[in-house]
Design a protein around this motif. Structure first.
Motif, mmCIF file in Angstrom:
data_model
loop_
_atom_site.group_PDB
_atom_site.id
_atom_site.type_symbol
_atom_site.label_atom_id
_atom_site.label_comp_id
_atom_site.label_asym_id
_atom_site.label_seq_id
_atom_site.Cartn_x
_atom_site.Cartn_y
_atom_site.Cartn_z
ATOM 1 N N GLU A 157 53.578 10.478 71.539
ATOM 2 C CA GLU A 157 52.617 10.404 72.639
ATOM 3 C C GLU A 157 51.250 10.891 72.196
ATOM 4 O OE1 GLU A 157 54.099 12.524 75.929
ATOM 5 O OE2 GLU A 157 55.898 11.316 76.171
ATOM 6 N N MET A 158 51.263 11.749 71.160
ATOM 7 C CA MET A 158 50.000 12.314 70.682
ATOM 8 C C MET A 158 49.279 11.330 69.762
ATOM 9 S SD MET A 158 49.774 15.562 71.722
ATOM 10 C CE MET A 158 48.849 16.420 70.474
ATOM 11 N N ILE A 159 50.025 10.323 69.255
ATOM 12 C CA ILE A 159 49.443 9.398 68.283
ATOM 13 C C ILE A 159 49.172 8.078 68.972
ATOM 14 C CG2 ILE A 159 49.764 8.276 66.069
ATOM 15 C CD1 ILE A 159 51.749 10.453 65.357
ATOM 16 N N GLU A 160 47.957 7.852 69.341
ATOM 17 C CA GLU A 160 47.627 6.642 70.089
ATOM 18 C C GLU A 160 46.806 5.696 69.229
ATOM 19 O OE1 GLU A 160 45.634 8.467 73.267
ATOM 20 O OE2 GLU A 160 47.417 9.354 74.141
ATOM 21 N N LYS A 161 45.623 6.078 68.928
ATOM 22 C CA LYS A 161 44.800 5.227 68.073
ATOM 23 C C LYS A 161 43.830 6.098 67.309
ATOM 24 C CE LYS A 161 41.265 4.469 71.619
ATOM 25 N NZ LYS A 161 40.467 3.482 72.354
ATOM 26 N N LYS A 162 43.445 5.624 66.176
ATOM 27 C CA LYS A 162 42.524 6.386 65.342
ATOM 28 C C LYS A 162 41.147 6.387 65.993
ATOM 29 C CE LYS A 162 42.873 6.031 60.929
ATOM 30 N NZ LYS A 162 42.837 5.571 59.527
ATOM 31 N N ILE A 163 40.558 7.604 66.057
ATOM 32 C CA ILE A 163 39.240 7.765 66.652
ATOM 33 C C ILE A 163 38.260 8.106 65.538
ATOM 34 C CG2 ILE A 163 37.890 9.066 68.336
ATOM 35 C CD1 ILE A 163 40.559 9.760 69.710
ATOM 36 N N ILE A 164 37.175 7.414 65.479
ATOM 37 C CA ILE A 164 36.179 7.672 64.439
ATOM 38 C C ILE A 164 35.258 8.791 64.894
ATOM 39 C CG2 ILE A 164 34.375 6.690 63.001
ATOM 40 C CD1 ILE A 164 37.172 5.489 62.618
ATOM 41 N N PRO A 165 35.251 9.933 64.224
ATOM 42 C CA PRO A 165 34.434 11.072 64.642
ATOM 43 C C PRO A 165 32.960 10.876 64.380
ATOM 44 C CG PRO A 165 35.491 11.549 62.562
ATOM 45 C CD PRO A 165 36.030 10.215 63.018
ATOM 46 N N SER A 166 32.156 11.516 65.181
ATOM 47 C CA SER A 166 30.713 11.543 64.953
ATOM 48 C C SER A 166 30.266 12.992 64.950
ATOM 49 C CB SER A 166 29.984 10.782 66.067
ATOM 50 O OG SER A 166 30.231 11.362 67.315
ATOM 51 N N GLY A 167 29.233 13.296 64.198
ATOM 52 C CA GLY A 167 28.776 14.668 64.107
ATOM 53 C C GLY A 167 29.642 15.455 63.139
ATOM 54 N N LYS A 168 29.653 16.768 63.261
ATOM 55 C CA LYS A 168 30.429 17.613 62.366
ATOM 56 C C LYS A 168 31.917 17.430 62.647
ATOM 57 C CE LYS A 168 26.845 21.117 61.789
ATOM 58 N NZ LYS A 168 26.489 22.545 61.957
ATOM 59 N N THR A 169 32.671 17.241 61.610
ATOM 60 C CA THR A 169 34.092 16.913 61.755
ATOM 61 C C THR A 169 34.860 18.008 62.477
ATOM 62 O OG1 THR A 169 34.015 15.622 59.719
ATOM 63 C CG2 THR A 169 36.181 16.274 60.512
ATOM 64 N N TYR A 170 34.626 19.287 62.109
ATOM 65 C CA TYR A 170 35.403 20.361 62.720
ATOM 66 C C TYR A 170 35.116 20.474 64.217
ATOM 67 C CZ TYR A 170 31.440 23.624 62.978
ATOM 68 O OH TYR A 170 30.256 24.228 63.295
ATOM 69 N N GLU A 171 33.867 20.137 64.627
ATOM 70 C CA GLU A 171 33.541 20.156 66.056
ATOM 71 C C GLU A 171 34.312 19.061 66.786
ATOM 72 O OE1 GLU A 171 29.335 19.803 66.388
ATOM 73 O OE2 GLU A 171 28.942 21.886 65.804
ATOM 74 N N PHE A 172 34.418 17.913 66.146
ATOM 75 C CA PHE A 172 35.162 16.807 66.720
ATOM 76 C C PHE A 172 36.638 17.174 66.888
ATOM 77 C CE2 PHE A 172 37.959 13.180 65.791
ATOM 78 C CZ PHE A 172 37.644 12.343 66.850
ATOM 79 N N VAL A 173 37.200 17.800 65.851
ATOM 80 C CA VAL A 173 38.604 18.200 65.900
ATOM 81 C C VAL A 173 38.817 19.284 66.953
ATOM 82 C CG1 VAL A 173 40.520 19.206 64.591
ATOM 83 C CG2 VAL A 173 38.963 17.583 63.484
ATOM 84 N N PHE A 174 37.882 20.215 67.032
ATOM 85 C CA PHE A 174 37.988 21.276 68.044
ATOM 86 C C PHE A 174 37.955 20.685 69.447
ATOM 87 C CE2 PHE A 174 36.163 24.454 70.913
ATOM 88 C CZ PHE A 174 37.038 25.513 70.722
ATOM 89 N N GLU A 175 37.080 19.724 69.671
ATOM 90 C CA GLU A 175 37.008 19.068 70.975
ATOM 91 C C GLU A 175 38.313 18.362 71.306
ATOM 92 O OE1 GLU A 175 34.776 19.037 73.462
ATOM 93 O OE2 GLU A 175 33.795 20.628 72.329
ATOM 94 N N TYR A 176 38.949 17.801 70.292
ATOM 95 C CA TYR A 176 40.227 17.128 70.502
ATOM 96 C C TYR A 176 41.279 18.122 71.000
ATOM 97 C CZ TYR A 176 44.846 15.357 69.316
ATOM 98 O OH TYR A 176 46.167 15.014 69.367
ATOM 99 N N PHE A 177 41.385 19.265 70.318
ATOM 100 C CA PHE A 177 42.363 20.276 70.739
ATOM 101 C C PHE A 177 42.019 20.833 72.114
ATOM 102 C CE2 PHE A 177 43.633 20.490 66.239
ATOM 103 C CZ PHE A 177 45.012 20.501 66.396
ATOM 104 N N SER A 178 40.730 21.027 72.372
ATOM 105 C CA SER A 178 40.307 21.517 73.689
ATOM 106 C C SER A 178 40.746 20.559 74.788
ATOM 107 C CB SER A 178 38.783 21.686 73.737
ATOM 108 O OG SER A 178 38.351 22.654 72.817
#
Length: 237
Positions: free
Chosen positions: A5-26
């Motif tokens: 359920e967590m694996i849906e589709k690949k999302i292309i990040p923009s900006g700083k990668t760690y911020e993108f990943v943090f937003e995902y977990f948030s």
């Protein structure tokens, strides 16, 4: 939780990668997709879904672990937890230090949340909690010096807040406990031999009696009297 359920589709990040990943977990936590004690999918699965490196995932996981939101169990995996108190405590104190926050500012906030704590404690405090507050009062009354009195004064307020059963009040009080306790001990030392010491002690007993009698009206009057005494003396310190 089904990892698929967590694996849906690949999302292309923009900006700083760690911020993108943090937003995902948030988003996963705020949306309720990740709950306390859920096992988090492996780094490889998350990195494939987000299209980022495993190092970026690991960096954010480590940050969340420091914050007390994730626990990394050796040989088992990563789990959602909720133990941010120590991190928040340190963060709040650093911010207060940088802002040069004076304890009087904390005192003004305290006047509000302790009144709320008293109202809630009157409704939900157990007999054991009320007895614990009584014990703190007796020890404060029998203290041999201002230092001991200050310790039990702080304990009285800590136990009153705990008796509210409101986790946010308890968390807030805990984050500011060092500053508040230092102020209380210093304050007690300064007024120990003055007439205000007796008035302050009487106000504590009145708060306790209101709690026992489940009388918020008299309790709020006693609490306000307590804070009036403190503020009046605080202005002269």
């Amino acid at each position: 939780m089904d990892h698929n359920e967590m694996i849906e589709k690949k999302i292309i990040p923009s900006g700083k990668t760690y911020e993108f990943v943090f937003e995902y977990f948030s988003e996963q936590i705020l949306s309720g997709k990740l709950k306390i004690n859920d096992k988090i999918p492996p780094e490889r699965e998350i990195s494939e879904k987000l299209g980022v490196s495993r190092n970026s995932i690991r960096e954010v996981m480590h940050m969340l672990e420091i914050n007390g939101l994730i626990e990394c169990v050796q040989g088992s995996g990563n789990y959602v937890r909720c133990d941010p108190q120590e991190y928040m405590f340190k963060s709040v104190h650093m911010v207060m230090s940088l802002m040069n926050v004076h304890y009087t500012e904390v005192f003004h906030l305290r006047t509000g949340f302790e009144l709320v704590a008293l109202r809630l404690a009157i409704q939900v405090a157990s007999e054991e909690e009320i007895e614990g507050i009584h014990e703190a009062l007796l020890n404060m009354d029998q203290a041999s010096d201002s230092t001991e009195s200050g310790v039990w004064d702080a304990e009285f307020h800590k136990r009153l807040i705990a008796a509210s059963h409101n986790r946010m009040l308890i968390l807030y009080a805990s984050m500011n406990s060092d500053l508040i306790n230092t102020f209380i001990e210093d304050f007690n030392r300064r007024i120990m031999d003055s007439d205000y010491a007796d008035a302050l002690m009487r106000s504590h007993w009145s708060i306790y009696e209101a709690l026992v009698n489940k009388d918020y009206t008299s309790g709020s009057l006693a609490m306000n009297r307590h804070f009036e005494i403190v503020e009046e003396q605080m202005n002269h310190l």
